[in-house]
Design an enzyme around this catalytic site. Structure first.
Site, short mmCIF file in Angstrom:
data_model
loop_
_atom_site.label_atom_id
_atom_site.label_comp_id
_atom_site.label_asym_id
_atom_site.label_seq_id
_atom_site.Cartn_x
_atom_site.Cartn_y
_atom_site.Cartn_z
CG ASP A 99 62.13 -17.44 82.09
OD1 ASP A 99 62.06 -18.19 83.07
OD2 ASP A 99 61.69 -16.27 82.09
NE ARG B 21 78.55 -2.40 92.66
CZ ARG B 21 79.83 -2.09 92.37
NH1 ARG B 21 80.52 -2.84 91.54
NH2 ARG B 21 80.40 -1.04 92.90
CE LYS C 278 57.37 -14.84 89.58
NZ LYS C 278 57.60 -14.70 88.15
CE1 TYR D 21 56.23 -12.35 84.73
CE2 TYR D 21 58.06 -10.89 84.25
CZ TYR D 21 57.02 -11.27 85.06
OH TYR D 21 56.77 -10.56 86.20
#
Ligand SMILES: *Cc1c(COP(=O)(O)O)cnc(C)c1O
Length: 380
Positions: A170, A46, A195, A98
């Protein structure tokens, strides 16, 4: 080194033990220590993992960032960033952000005492007017989704710097191959790597890059504290996507521009929204801050909802699906699909009408894509 070379070499030295030229998938949760506290740089996955490190280093380099952090999804990146704020802090964002970003603002972080104002960030005056003493963050997407609105990133960065406010961009729709917000003065660049960066519709991921050591330390702490990290295989797939990013973006841009121009002259099309078209209201600003129009086009068909529904159902190569940025072309109906959660009055006020269609132009042959859209539009 130039962009294309860095995409293949930064963070990706041949593996030291075997010489493997591809960064291995270090599918491990923990690392053996020689003595308590004596380790080779990794303790627990992690906190850090060598495959993730390679992705972080390479993508940071492509975004002209000194530091980069990878996350399990774009939303994990956004949520982790918002965890850096405190109750009472105020955020100004694009009104067209978004949908998932708006949802985490409105339905999650508001309950924790953060406040949000949405404005049309293509107007610098609107951004200035929305700022308050408690404003800590300005959150911009350019182009926006699905209306492809353009914000002057350098102008907003100047305004934010004067007020000591952090600007996050973004950059999902452009990818660093076309636009690098940190070079324009933004403090943080954020991605859904799902994306264009992953590029093959086979992995979900997120990323934040910065040149600020202070922001990096804060976000690295939160990445480990909140734990929204990608697994090694997801990091590896995303890193593989990066290698061909520049090549893919060239084709996405070239084909999308041709399709946008062709759609603009089509008798069944009312109008086309694409920042690469000279007729787009944000074209001049976009051309200054990005090196291509990208692969996403929105357009309105004549004939309303039924016509739009018929077109979306009739394409054969363009799969009817949410998402964008993959090698395969996609088509979708924002009002029914990606933006259904936006209340209808807001949708209509913003121009997300029932006849609006969004396409993500893939890297198939241009003529096949155009023929597919032509036969689908005949159904409108
Ligand atoms: C998809 C997307 C996100 C969210 O990313 P996920 O990887 O789906 O969590 C954020 N911003 C933009 C612009 C997106 O397109």
């Amino acid at each position: 080194m130039r962009f294309q070379t860095r995409a293949i070499h930064v963070g990706q030295e041949p593996e030291s033990k075997t010489g493997a030229v591809v960064v291995p998938i270090f599918q491990t949760s923990t690392y053996a220590q020689a003595a308590p506290g004596v380790h080779k740089g990794h303790e627990y996955s992690r906190t850090s993992n060598p495959t993730r490190d390679a992705l972080q280093e390479c993508l940071a380099s492509l975004e002209s960032a000194r530091h980069g952090l990878a996350f399990a999804s774009g939303m994990a990146a956004s949520s982790t960033l918002l965890l850096a704020l405190s109750s009472g802090d105020h955020v100004v964002s694009s009104d067209d952000v978004y949908g998932g970003t708006f949802r985490v603002f409105d339905k999650v972080m508001r309950r924790h005492g953060l406040e949000f104002t949405q404005v049309d960030t293509s107007s610098i005056d609107a951004v200035r007017a929305a700022l308050r003493p408690a404003t800590k963050l300005v959150w911009v997407e350019s182009p926006t989704n699905p209306l492809l609105g353009i914000t002057d990133i350098a102008a907003v960065a100047t305004l934010c710097r004067e007020r000591g406010i952090t600007l996050v961009v973004d950059n999902t729709f452009m990818s660093p191959a076309l636009q690098r917000p940190l070079e324009l003065g933004a403090d943080l660049v954020l991605h859904s790597t799902t994306k264009y960066i992953g590029g093959h519709s086979d992995v979900v991921g997120g990323f934040i890059g910065t040149n600020s050591a202070e922001w990096h330390e804060r976000l690295k702490f939160l990445q480990n504290a909140a734990g929204g990290v990608p697994g090694p295989f997801d990091a590896w797939l995303t890193l593989r996507g990066l290698k061909t990013l520049a090549l893919r973006m060239e084709t996405h841009c070239r084909s999308a521009l041709q399709i946008a121009e062709w759609l603009s002259t089509h008798e069944r099309v009312e109008n086309v929204l694409y920042p690469g078209l000279a007729t787009h209201p944000g074209h001049a600003v976009h051309a200054r801050q990005a090196s291509g129009g990208g692969g996403v086009i929105s357009f309105r068909v004549k004939g309303g909802l039924d016509a739009a529904r018929r077109v979306c159902s009739a394409t054969k190569l363009f799969f009817l699906a949410e998402s964008l940025g993959g090698v395969e072309s996609l088509i979708e109906h924002p009002a029914i699909m990606t933006h259904a959660s936006v209340p209808v009055e807001q949708r209509t006020a913003r121009g997300i009408g029932d006849n609006l269609i969004r396409i993500s132009v893939g890297i198939e042959h241009l003529e096949d894509l155009r023929a597919d859209l032509a036969q689908a539009l005949a159904h409108a």
